[in-house]
Scaffold this motif. Structure first.
Motif, PDB file in Angstrom:
ATOM      1  N   THR A  28       0.847  -1.187   0.000  1.00 48.86           N
ATOM      2  CA  THR A  28       0.000   0.000   0.000  1.00 48.86           C
ATOM      3  C   THR A  28       0.889   1.247   0.000  1.00 48.86           C
ATOM      4  O   THR A  28       2.096   1.160   0.262  1.00 48.86           O
ATOM      5  CB  THR A  28      -0.902   0.045   1.243  1.00 48.86           C
ATOM      6  N   THR A  29       0.269   2.386  -0.266  1.00 49.11           N
ATOM      7  CA  THR A  29       1.034   3.637  -0.246  1.00 49.11           C
ATOM      8  C   THR A  29       1.689   3.846   1.113  1.00 49.11           C
ATOM      9  O   THR A  29       2.856   4.256   1.207  1.00 49.11           O
ATOM     10  CB  THR A  29       0.114   4.826  -0.575  1.00 49.11           C
ATOM     11  N   THR A  30       0.946   3.562   2.172  1.00 49.13           N
ATOM     12  CA  THR A  30       1.494   3.729   3.515  1.00 49.13           C
ATOM     13  C   THR A  30       2.671   2.804   3.748  1.00 49.13           C
ATOM     14  O   THR A  30       3.694   3.198   4.323  1.00 49.13           O
ATOM     15  CB  THR A  30       0.415   3.469   4.571  1.00 49.13           C
ATOM     16  N   GLU A  31       2.549   1.560   3.328  1.00 44.56           N
ATOM     17  CA  GLU A  31       3.654   0.617   3.505  1.00 44.56           C
ATOM     18  C   GLU A  31       4.884   1.058   2.722  1.00 44.56           C
ATOM     19  O   GLU A  31       6.015   0.958   3.211  1.00 44.56           O
ATOM     20  CB  GLU A  31       3.207  -0.784   3.080  1.00 44.56           C
ATOM     21  N   LEU A  32       4.672   1.546   1.518  1.00 42.52           N
ATOM     22  CA  LEU A  32       5.809   2.044   0.735  1.00 42.52           C
ATOM     23  C   LEU A  32       6.476   3.221   1.429  1.00 42.52           C
ATOM     24  O   LEU A  32       7.706   3.293   1.513  1.00 42.52           O
ATOM     25  CB  LEU A  32       5.340   2.460  -0.662  1.00 42.52           C
ATOM     26  N   SER A  33       5.660   4.147   1.935  1.00 37.55           N
ATOM     27  CA  SER A  33       6.236   5.328   2.590  1.00 37.55           C
ATOM     28  C   SER A  33       7.037   4.921   3.816  1.00 37.55           C
ATOM     29  O   SER A  33       8.106   5.475   4.085  1.00 37.55           O
ATOM     30  CB  SER A  33       5.135   6.321   2.969  1.00 37.55           C
ATOM     31  N   ARG A  34       6.514   3.953   4.557  1.00 39.63           N
ATOM     32  CA  ARG A  34       7.198   3.511   5.766  1.00 39.63           C
ATOM     33  C   ARG A  34       8.514   2.812   5.448  1.00 39.63           C
ATOM     34  O   ARG A  34       9.536   3.039   6.082  1.00 39.63           O
ATOM     35  CB  ARG A  34       6.268   2.587   6.560  1.00 39.63           C
ATOM     36  N   ARG A  35       8.498   1.954   4.440  1.00 38.26           N
ATOM     37  CA  ARG A  35       9.696   1.182   4.114  1.00 38.26           C
ATOM     38  C   ARG A  35      10.767   2.039   3.438  1.00 38.26           C
ATOM     39  O   ARG A  35      11.965   1.817   3.615  1.00 38.26           O
ATOM     40  CB  ARG A  35       9.327  -0.004   3.220  1.00 38.26           C
ATOM     41  N   VAL A  36      10.340   3.027   2.681  1.00 36.28           N
ATOM     42  CA  VAL A  36      11.306   3.872   1.970  1.00 36.28           C
ATOM     43  C   VAL A  36      11.736   5.061   2.831  1.00 36.28           C
ATOM     44  O   VAL A  36      12.818   5.605   2.642  1.00 36.28           O
ATOM     45  CB  VAL A  36      10.707   4.351   0.625  1.00 36.28           C
ATOM     46  N   GLY A  37      10.874   5.444   3.809  1.00 33.38           N
ATOM     47  CA  GLY A  37      11.228   6.553   4.675  1.00 33.38           C
ATOM     48  C   GLY A  37      10.848   7.910   4.125  1.00 33.38           C
ATOM     49  O   GLY A  37      11.541   8.901   4.352  1.00 33.38           O
ATOM     50  N   VAL A  38       9.738   7.963   3.361  1.00 33.80           N
ATOM     51  CA  VAL A  38       9.228   9.237   2.847  1.00 33.80           C
ATOM     52  C   VAL A  38       7.785   9.386   3.301  1.00 33.80           C
ATOM     53  O   VAL A  38       7.190   8.448   3.835  1.00 33.80           O
ATOM     54  CB  VAL A  38       9.317   9.301   1.301  1.00 33.80           C
ATOM     55  N   SER A  39       7.208  10.558   3.105  1.00 33.80           N
ATOM     56  CA  SER A  39       5.810  10.777   3.477  1.00 33.80           C
ATOM     57  C   SER A  39       4.894  10.004   2.529  1.00 33.80           C
ATOM     58  O   SER A  39       5.271   9.702   1.390  1.00 33.80           O
ATOM     59  CB  SER A  39       5.469  12.263   3.409  1.00 33.80           C
ATOM     60  N   PRO A  40       3.659   9.682   2.962  1.00 32.98           N
ATOM     61  CA  PRO A  40       2.713   9.034   2.055  1.00 32.98           C
ATOM     62  C   PRO A  40       2.463   9.836   0.780  1.00 32.98           C
ATOM     63  O   PRO A  40       2.320   9.261  -0.296  1.00 32.98           O
ATOM     64  CB  PRO A  40       1.439   8.911   2.904  1.00 32.98           C
ATOM     65  N   ALA A  41       2.417  11.166   0.909  1.00 29.29           N
ATOM     66  CA  ALA A  41       2.201  11.996  -0.286  1.00 29.29           C
ATOM     67  C   ALA A  41       3.355  11.847  -1.268  1.00 29.29           C
ATOM     68  O   ALA A  41       3.150  11.750  -2.485  1.00 29.29           O
ATOM     69  CB  ALA A  41       2.042  13.459   0.118  1.00 29.29           C
ATOM     70  N   SER A  42       4.579  11.812  -0.744  1.00 34.29           N
ATOM     71  CA  SER A  42       5.745  11.630  -1.608  1.00 34.29           C
ATOM     72  C   SER A  42       5.754  10.242  -2.230  1.00 34.29           C
ATOM     73  O   SER A  42       6.049  10.085  -3.420  1.00 34.29           O
ATOM     74  CB  SER A  42       7.026  11.856  -0.801  1.00 34.29           C
ATOM     75  N   ALA A  43       5.405   9.235  -1.441  1.00 29.99           N
ATOM     76  CA  ALA A  43       5.354   7.870  -1.981  1.00 29.99           C
ATOM     77  C   ALA A  43       4.318   7.763  -3.097  1.00 29.99           C
ATOM     78  O   ALA A  43       4.552   7.125  -4.130  1.00 29.99           O
ATOM     79  CB  ALA A  43       5.027   6.878  -0.862  1.00 29.99           C
ATOM     80  N   SER A  44       3.167   8.410  -2.909  1.00 29.76           N
ATOM     81  CA  SER A  44       2.120   8.394  -3.929  1.00 29.76           C
ATOM     82  C   SER A  44       2.589   9.079  -5.209  1.00 29.76           C
ATOM     83  O   SER A  44       2.331   8.601  -6.326  1.00 29.76           O
ATOM     84  CB  SER A  44       0.861   9.075  -3.390  1.00 29.76           C
ATOM     85  N   TYR A  45       3.305  10.208  -5.045  1.00 31.49           N
ATOM     86  CA  TYR A  45       3.806  10.938  -6.216  1.00 31.49           C
ATOM     87  C   TYR A  45       4.805  10.083  -6.997  1.00 31.49           C
ATOM     88  O   TYR A  45       4.695   9.928  -8.223  1.00 31.49           O
ATOM     89  CB  TYR A  45       4.467  12.234  -5.769  1.00 31.49           C
ATOM     90  N   HIS A  46       5.788   9.499  -6.305  1.00 37.32           N
ATOM     91  CA  HIS A  46       6.800   8.704  -6.996  1.00 37.32           C
ATOM     92  C   HIS A  46       6.173   7.443  -7.610  1.00 37.32           C
ATOM     93  O   HIS A  46       6.594   7.008  -8.698  1.00 37.32           O
ATOM     94  CB  HIS A  46       7.924   8.334  -6.036  1.00 37.32           C
ATOM     95  N   ALA A  47       5.168   6.875  -6.925  1.00 38.96           N
ATOM     96  CA  ALA A  47       4.487   5.708  -7.489  1.00 38.96           C
ATOM     97  C   ALA A  47       3.777   6.078  -8.790  1.00 38.96           C
ATOM     98  O   ALA A  47       3.736   5.280  -9.737  1.00 38.96           O
ATOM     99  CB  ALA A  47       3.491   5.139  -6.481  1.00 38.96           C
ATOM    100  N   SER A  48       3.223   7.304  -8.850  1.00 39.53           N
ATOM    101  CA  SER A  48       2.543   7.719 -10.085  1.00 39.53           C
ATOM    102  C   SER A  48       3.537   7.830 -11.249  1.00 39.53           C
ATOM    103  O   SER A  48       3.199   7.517 -12.396  1.00 39.53           O
ATOM    104  CB  SER A  48       1.823   9.055  -9.867  1.00 39.53           C
ATOM    105  N   ILE A  49       4.773   8.277 -10.958  1.00 36.38           N
ATOM    106  CA  ILE A  49       5.799   8.359 -12.001  1.00 36.38           C
ATOM    107  C   ILE A  49       6.164   6.959 -12.484  1.00 36.38           C
ATOM    108  O   ILE A  49       6.268   6.713 -13.699  1.00 36.38           O
ATOM    109  CB  ILE A  49       7.048   9.085 -11.466  1.00 36.38           C
ATOM    110  N   LEU A  50       6.341   6.055 -11.542  1.00 34.55           N
ATOM    111  CA  LEU A  50       6.679   4.672 -11.922  1.00 34.55           C
ATOM    112  C   LEU A  50       5.519   4.008 -12.651  1.00 34.55           C
ATOM    113  O   LEU A  50       5.721   3.197 -13.568  1.00 34.55           O
ATOM    114  CB  LEU A  50       7.047   3.874 -10.669  1.00 34.55           C
ATOM    115  N   ARG A  51       4.290   4.363 -12.277  1.00 37.65           N
ATOM    116  CA  ARG A  51       3.123   3.813 -12.969  1.00 37.65           C
ATOM    117  C   ARG A  51       3.064   4.332 -14.402  1.00 37.65           C
ATOM    118  O   ARG A  51       2.764   3.574 -15.344  1.00 37.65           O
ATOM    119  CB  ARG A  51       1.856   4.190 -12.203  1.00 37.65           C
ATOM    120  N   SER A  52       3.361   5.615 -14.600  1.00 37.24           N
ATOM    121  CA  SER A  52       3.366   6.184 -15.952  1.00 37.24           C
ATOM    122  C   SER A  52       4.430   5.541 -16.829  1.00 37.24           C
ATOM    123  O   SER A  52       4.270   5.437 -18.048  1.00 37.24           O
ATOM    124  CB  SER A  52       3.609   7.703 -15.880  1.00 37.24           C
ATOM    125  N   ALA A  53       5.519   5.096 -16.186  1.00 35.16           N
ATOM    126  CA  ALA A  53       6.593   4.429 -16.933  1.00 35.16           C
ATOM    127  C   ALA A  53       6.299   2.965 -17.190  1.00 35.16           C
ATOM    128  O   ALA A  53       7.100   2.267 -17.827  1.00 35.16           O
ATOM    129  CB  ALA A  53       7.911   4.563 -16.166  1.00 35.16           C
TER     130      ALA A  53
END
Length: 333
Positions: free
Chosen positions: A270-295
């Protein structure tokens, strides 16, 4: 000391469990958690990440960690969301403000800011401060809190099926015991009797409640029992479980944060799990996930209140090959 909560058959039929976090209860209990020495491993890590915002310094005067906090800070309307709760706080009658703040003071001099709140002159500033604390310390973890509440609700549903509503009530916390038609809340923070008289009770699972369940002091208000959820530090650790280190080639290709996030997404997160494991905010994790999704490296789909991200075949292949061999394929997408 103990509080005796007296149930009738009608009350047992009107027991409900909150479906999502109550924002103003979480604000109040979050203010408490910032002040105490040891709120537990999960909240200690949350506090380390959060720090002590200016909003908490003001609210600590009106919501001390020990003893009474005014009931008007956690109105029933908060169950319908933060805006409704804040509007109810703003509409608190001055007579109630004065009486509840006087109870808080207990005959001692009030801090100037709290005295101004009691007069009604700082109600808008109070609600702005409550909103600021929520924005700074609670909202960044909204998905995590929602996930915890849903986990708790699933557990309570199983208890209800196995043991009925009586088992549900006594299974909330070890400090809650049953004696006939009475639920007894043990602890030095409560005393007396609460007669529900057919009103039922709303059970509110709380992420920030620690130590013991709590209730409103005024028995005429809609009854609630706010109880701490059992939080697994491995799951709700606020960055305690880092993602595996990506290869240098992958980090060069995607950037370090996105490479870490792609690595963490293996198996679905989940977005929260990604943010926790990577050490960024949920908003930042969601943003970076959108870039990876577009790719074309991730797919995302909603599961209730959460969004789960999974690797595509391209993303999985990129991880296996360290990024170098698939760079040209990504650049063409």
């Amino acid at each position: 000391m103990a509080l005796k909560i007296h149930f009738t058959a009608a009350d047992l039929a009107r027991v409900t469990v909150a479906a999502e976090p109550d924002p103003l209860w979480e604000v109040l209990l979050g203010v408490h958690a910032i002040q105490v020495r040891d709120p537990g491993p999960v909240l200690s890590r949350w506090r380390t990440r959060t720090g002590r915002p200016q909003s908490a310094r003001h609210l600590a005067h009106i919501a001390p960690a020990r003893g009474y906090s005014p009931d008007f800070l956690t109105p029933a309307e908060s169950a319908h969301g933060l805006p409704a709760g804040l509007e109810a706080v703003r509409a608190t009658p001055r007579a109630r403000l004065k009486s509840e703040v006087a109870l808080l003071a207990g005959g001692r001099p009030l801090a100037p800011w709290t005295a101004e709140v009691a007069s009604g002159r700082l109600l808008r500033e109070l609600t702005s401060t409550l909103a600021a604390f929520h924005r700074e310390t609670v909202a960044p973890h909204a998905e995590l809190l929602a996930e915890a509440v849903q986990d708790d609700r699933r557990h309570r549903a199983r208890v209800l099926l196995d043991s009925g509503v009586e088992g549900l009530l006594t299974g909330l916390h070890p400090l809650l015991t049953r004696s006939g038609d009475t639920l007894v809340l043990h602890g030095t923070h409560v005393t007396g009797d609460l007669h529900l008289d057919g009103r039922g009770v709303r059970l509110v699972p709380s992420f920030f409640c620690h130590g013991a369940p709590t209730v409103l002091a005024d028995p005429t208000l809609p009854p609630v029992i706010v109880y701490p959820m059992a939080l697994d530090p491995a799951r709700y650790g606020f960055g305690s479980t880092p993602a595996a280190d990506p290869s240098a080639a992958l980090a060069t290709l995607l950037g370090k944060t996105r490479a870490h996030l792609l690595t963490a997404a293996a198996g679905g997160r989940t977005t929260t799990e990604l943010s926790r494991r990577v050490g960024v905010s949920p908003a930042s994790a969601s943003y970076h996930a959108s870039i990876l999704r577009s790719a074309g490296l991730l797919t995302s789909h909603r599961e209730g209140t959460m969004v789960r991200h999974c690797l595509t075949d391209l993303g999985a292949g990129l991880l296996r090959r360290g990024g170098a061999e698939r760079a040209d394929e990504i650049s063409r997408r």
